[in-house]
Design a protein around this motif. Structure first.
Motif, PDB file in Angstrom:
ATOM      1  N   ARG A 163      44.122  49.763  12.080  1.00  0.00           N
ATOM      2  CA  ARG A 163      44.449  48.654  11.177  1.00  0.00           C
ATOM      3  C   ARG A 163      43.931  48.948   9.765  1.00  0.00           C
ATOM      4  O   ARG A 163      44.635  48.768   8.777  1.00  0.00           O
ATOM      5  CB  ARG A 163      43.828  47.361  11.713  1.00  0.00           C
ATOM      6  CG  ARG A 163      44.076  46.153  10.853  1.00  0.00           C
ATOM      7  CD  ARG A 163      43.310  44.937  11.385  1.00  0.00           C
ATOM      8  NE  ARG A 163      43.330  43.888  10.401  1.00  0.00           N
ATOM      9  CZ  ARG A 163      42.498  43.811   9.372  1.00  0.00           C
ATOM     10  NH1 ARG A 163      41.567  44.724   9.185  1.00  0.00           N
ATOM     11  NH2 ARG A 163      42.593  42.821   8.514  1.00  0.00           N
ATOM     12  N   VAL A 164      42.687  49.405   9.675  1.00  0.00           N
ATOM     13  CA  VAL A 164      42.095  49.703   8.370  1.00  0.00           C
ATOM     14  C   VAL A 164      42.799  50.904   7.735  1.00  0.00           C
ATOM     15  O   VAL A 164      43.073  50.910   6.530  1.00  0.00           O
ATOM     16  CB  VAL A 164      40.573  49.946   8.495  1.00  0.00           C
ATOM     17  CG1 VAL A 164      39.964  50.426   7.189  1.00  0.00           C
ATOM     18  CG2 VAL A 164      39.879  48.654   8.950  1.00  0.00           C
ATOM     19  N   LEU A 165      43.114  51.903   8.537  1.00  0.00           N
ATOM     20  CA  LEU A 165      43.831  53.076   8.034  1.00  0.00           C
ATOM     21  C   LEU A 165      45.195  52.671   7.462  1.00  0.00           C
ATOM     22  O   LEU A 165      45.583  53.121   6.379  1.00  0.00           O
ATOM     23  CB  LEU A 165      43.997  54.108   9.157  1.00  0.00           C
ATOM     24  CG  LEU A 165      44.600  55.454   8.770  1.00  0.00           C
ATOM     25  CD1 LEU A 165      43.713  56.173   7.749  1.00  0.00           C
ATOM     26  CD2 LEU A 165      44.770  56.324  10.013  1.00  0.00           C
ATOM     27  N   ALA A 166      45.901  51.795   8.155  1.00  0.00           N
ATOM     28  CA  ALA A 166      47.205  51.322   7.665  1.00  0.00           C
ATOM     29  C   ALA A 166      47.045  50.542   6.363  1.00  0.00           C
ATOM     30  O   ALA A 166      47.858  50.666   5.448  1.00  0.00           O
ATOM     31  CB  ALA A 166      47.883  50.458   8.724  1.00  0.00           C
ATOM     32  N   ARG A 167      45.981  49.735   6.278  1.00  0.00           N
ATOM     33  CA  ARG A 167      45.751  48.962   5.057  1.00  0.00           C
ATOM     34  C   ARG A 167      45.490  49.874   3.860  1.00  0.00           C
ATOM     35  O   ARG A 167      45.823  49.549   2.731  1.00  0.00           O
ATOM     36  CB  ARG A 167      44.597  47.975   5.253  1.00  0.00           C
ATOM     37  CG  ARG A 167      44.626  46.895   4.193  1.00  0.00           C
ATOM     38  CD  ARG A 167      43.595  45.816   4.385  1.00  0.00           C
ATOM     39  NE  ARG A 167      42.278  46.330   4.132  1.00  0.00           N
ATOM     40  CZ  ARG A 167      41.281  46.303   5.011  1.00  0.00           C
ATOM     41  NH1 ARG A 167      41.460  45.780   6.198  1.00  0.00           N
ATOM     42  NH2 ARG A 167      40.102  46.775   4.718  1.00  0.00           N
ATOM     43  N   HIS A 168      44.899  51.036   4.134  1.00  0.00           N
ATOM     44  CA  HIS A 168      44.650  52.022   3.070  1.00  0.00           C
ATOM     45  C   HIS A 168      45.786  53.045   2.992  1.00  0.00           C
ATOM     46  O   HIS A 168      45.601  54.129   2.456  1.00  0.00           O
ATOM     47  CB  HIS A 168      43.308  52.718   3.302  1.00  0.00           C
ATOM     48  CG  HIS A 168      42.130  51.842   3.017  1.00  0.00           C
ATOM     49  ND1 HIS A 168      41.767  51.459   1.747  1.00  0.00           N
ATOM     50  CD2 HIS A 168      41.232  51.255   3.851  1.00  0.00           C
ATOM     51  CE1 HIS A 168      40.690  50.682   1.802  1.00  0.00           C
ATOM     52  NE2 HIS A 168      40.348  50.534   3.064  1.00  0.00           N
ATOM     53  N   GLN A 169      46.947  52.702   3.537  1.00  0.00           N
ATOM     54  CA  GLN A 169      48.161  53.517   3.486  1.00  0.00           C
ATOM     55  C   GLN A 169      47.923  54.949   3.964  1.00  0.00           C
ATOM     56  O   GLN A 169      48.386  55.912   3.361  1.00  0.00           O
ATOM     57  CB  GLN A 169      48.740  53.496   2.073  1.00  0.00           C
ATOM     58  CG  GLN A 169      49.241  52.120   1.734  1.00  0.00           C
ATOM     59  CD  GLN A 169      49.060  51.773   0.275  1.00  0.00           C
ATOM     60  OE1 GLN A 169      48.521  52.519  -0.509  1.00  0.00           O
ATOM     61  NE2 GLN A 169      49.502  50.582  -0.067  1.00  0.00           N
ATOM     62  N   GLY A 170      47.167  55.070   5.055  1.00  0.00           N
ATOM     63  CA  GLY A 170      46.948  56.369   5.672  1.00  0.00           C
ATOM     64  C   GLY A 170      45.852  57.203   5.034  1.00  0.00           C
ATOM     65  O   GLY A 170      45.632  58.343   5.453  1.00  0.00           O
ATOM     66  N   ASP A 171      45.161  56.683   4.038  1.00  0.00           N
ATOM     67  CA  ASP A 171      44.086  57.428   3.378  1.00  0.00           C
ATOM     68  C   ASP A 171      42.836  57.388   4.269  1.00  0.00           C
ATOM     69  O   ASP A 171      42.088  56.412   4.271  1.00  0.00           O
ATOM     70  CB  ASP A 171      43.791  56.830   2.005  1.00  0.00           C
ATOM     71  CG  ASP A 171      42.820  57.683   1.193  1.00  0.00           C
ATOM     72  OD1 ASP A 171      41.940  58.345   1.793  1.00  0.00           O
ATOM     73  OD2 ASP A 171      42.937  57.679  -0.049  1.00  0.00           O
ATOM     74  N   THR A 172      42.662  58.458   5.041  1.00  0.00           N
ATOM     75  CA  THR A 172      41.565  58.530   6.002  1.00  0.00           C
ATOM     76  C   THR A 172      40.202  58.378   5.325  1.00  0.00           C
ATOM     77  O   THR A 172      39.323  57.689   5.847  1.00  0.00           O
ATOM     78  CB  THR A 172      41.624  59.871   6.759  1.00  0.00           C
ATOM     79  OG1 THR A 172      42.916  60.008   7.329  1.00  0.00           O
ATOM     80  CG2 THR A 172      40.590  59.942   7.854  1.00  0.00           C
ATOM     81  N   LYS A 173      40.050  59.005   4.184  1.00  0.00           N
ATOM     82  CA  LYS A 173      38.747  58.957   3.491  1.00  0.00           C
ATOM     83  C   LYS A 173      38.374  57.520   3.123  1.00  0.00           C
ATOM     84  O   LYS A 173      37.243  57.084   3.367  1.00  0.00           O
ATOM     85  CB  LYS A 173      38.793  59.840   2.246  1.00  0.00           C
ATOM     86  CG  LYS A 173      37.465  59.948   1.543  1.00  0.00           C
ATOM     87  CD  LYS A 173      37.524  60.909   0.366  1.00  0.00           C
ATOM     88  CE  LYS A 173      36.173  60.982  -0.322  1.00  0.00           C
ATOM     89  NZ  LYS A 173      36.213  61.884  -1.476  1.00  0.00           N
ATOM     90  N   LEU A 174      39.326  56.775   2.550  1.00  0.00           N
ATOM     91  CA  LEU A 174      39.041  55.382   2.174  1.00  0.00           C
ATOM     92  C   LEU A 174      38.785  54.512   3.405  1.00  0.00           C
ATOM     93  O   LEU A 174      37.886  53.666   3.411  1.00  0.00           O
ATOM     94  CB  LEU A 174      40.186  54.802   1.353  1.00  0.00           C
ATOM     95  CG  LEU A 174      40.297  55.257  -0.095  1.00  0.00           C
ATOM     96  CD1 LEU A 174      41.537  54.663  -0.749  1.00  0.00           C
ATOM     97  CD2 LEU A 174      39.042  54.888  -0.879  1.00  0.00           C
ATOM     98  N   ALA A 175      39.596  54.714   4.447  1.00  0.00           N
ATOM     99  CA  ALA A 175      39.431  53.916   5.667  1.00  0.00           C
ATOM    100  C   ALA A 175      38.065  54.172   6.284  1.00  0.00           C
ATOM    101  O   ALA A 175      37.354  53.233   6.664  1.00  0.00           O
ATOM    102  CB  ALA A 175      40.538  54.241   6.663  1.00  0.00           C
ATOM    103  N   GLU A 176      37.679  55.435   6.381  1.00  0.00           N
ATOM    104  CA  GLU A 176      36.391  55.764   6.991  1.00  0.00           C
ATOM    105  C   GLU A 176      35.224  55.324   6.119  1.00  0.00           C
ATOM    106  O   GLU A 176      34.173  54.953   6.626  1.00  0.00           O
ATOM    107  CB  GLU A 176      36.337  57.254   7.306  1.00  0.00           C
ATOM    108  CG  GLU A 176      37.283  57.595   8.438  1.00  0.00           C
ATOM    109  CD  GLU A 176      37.322  59.074   8.757  1.00  0.00           C
ATOM    110  OE1 GLU A 176      36.575  59.857   8.143  1.00  0.00           O
ATOM    111  OE2 GLU A 176      38.127  59.433   9.641  1.00  0.00           O
ATOM    112  N   GLN A 177      35.427  55.333   4.813  1.00  0.00           N
ATOM    113  CA  GLN A 177      34.387  54.822   3.918  1.00  0.00           C
ATOM    114  C   GLN A 177      34.166  53.327   4.173  1.00  0.00           C
ATOM    115  O   GLN A 177      33.033  52.864   4.281  1.00  0.00           O
ATOM    116  CB  GLN A 177      34.784  55.067   2.465  1.00  0.00           C
ATOM    117  CG  GLN A 177      33.746  54.614   1.463  1.00  0.00           C
ATOM    118  CD  GLN A 177      34.188  54.903   0.032  1.00  0.00           C
ATOM    119  OE1 GLN A 177      35.210  55.546  -0.223  1.00  0.00           O
ATOM    120  NE2 GLN A 177      33.419  54.419  -0.909  1.00  0.00           N
TER     121      GLN A 177
END
Length: 198
Positions: A42-56
């Motif tokens: 869900r968080v990854l999708a909210r960040h449009q697939g940006d793994t770095k932002l989602a994991e941050q």
């Protein structure tokens, strides 16, 4: 003597590197995916697939809420909560939206009693819950989102069944048996209402 100091220094550096490598694995992509489950996606999708932002973002949640430890509930409190959930399910037959809203309030109260933050919005509480109950936090969001009245009865029933899994987890019950019992009870009530109105 110098050789011994160099060897000791190398051992210390290797030990420190191993510690940080292990810690990185626990909070890295694999560790975060395991910890957060569907919430990671869900968080990854909210960040449009940006793994770095989602994991941050998820890493920040772990820093803020990872140290929450579940407060024990007395047997009496567990019985009260269980009885209240049964009333929520019974109320669903005649007032599905009200029952789902009440389920959201009950989850808020139970999570506070278990040591999750009391203040903030439902989304703030969802973020705290996601660190410890990532597999069930979507159900928490759904029962709070159901207050807008846009869902039909079947959707509300699914929301309530999903919320039951979080309720059982927070209560300390094994989810499988309790959720199945809750689903069966609700289905019987739903069928009974259908037969009365048809």
């Amino acid at each position: 003597m110098t050789t011994v100091l160099i060897i000791v220094g190398v051992v210390v550096v290797v030990a420190i590197a191993g510690y940080f490598l292990q810690r990185g694995r626990a909070t890295g992509a694999g560790g975060l995916k395991r910890r957060f489950g569907p919430e990671y996606d869900r968080v990854l999708a909210r960040h449009q697939g940006d793994t770095k932002l989602a994991e941050q973002e998820l890493g920040e949640r772990v820093k803020r809420h990872g140290s929450i430890s579940a407060q024990p509930l007395s047997a009496e409190a567990r019985e009260r909560y269980t009885a209240r959930w049964t009333r929520v399910q019974e109320r669903f037959v005649d007032a599905p939206e009200d029952a789902v809203a009440e389920a959201g309030d009950l989850l808020d109260e139970l999570s506070r009693d278990r040591g999750f933050p009391e203040t903030g919005s439902a989304e703030d509480r969802a973020e705290a819950l996601s660190v410890h109950h990532g597999a069930h936090v979507d159900a928490y969001r759904r029962v709070h989102g159901a207050r807008d009245g846009s869902g039909g009865t079947e959707e509300l029933r699914k929301d309530l069944v999903g919320a039951r899994a979080l309720f059982d987890t927070l209560l300390g019950n094994p989810t499988g048996q309790q959720v199945e019992r809750g689903r069966t009870d609700m289905d019987k009530q739903h069928d009974a209402k259908g037969s009365v109105t048809s």
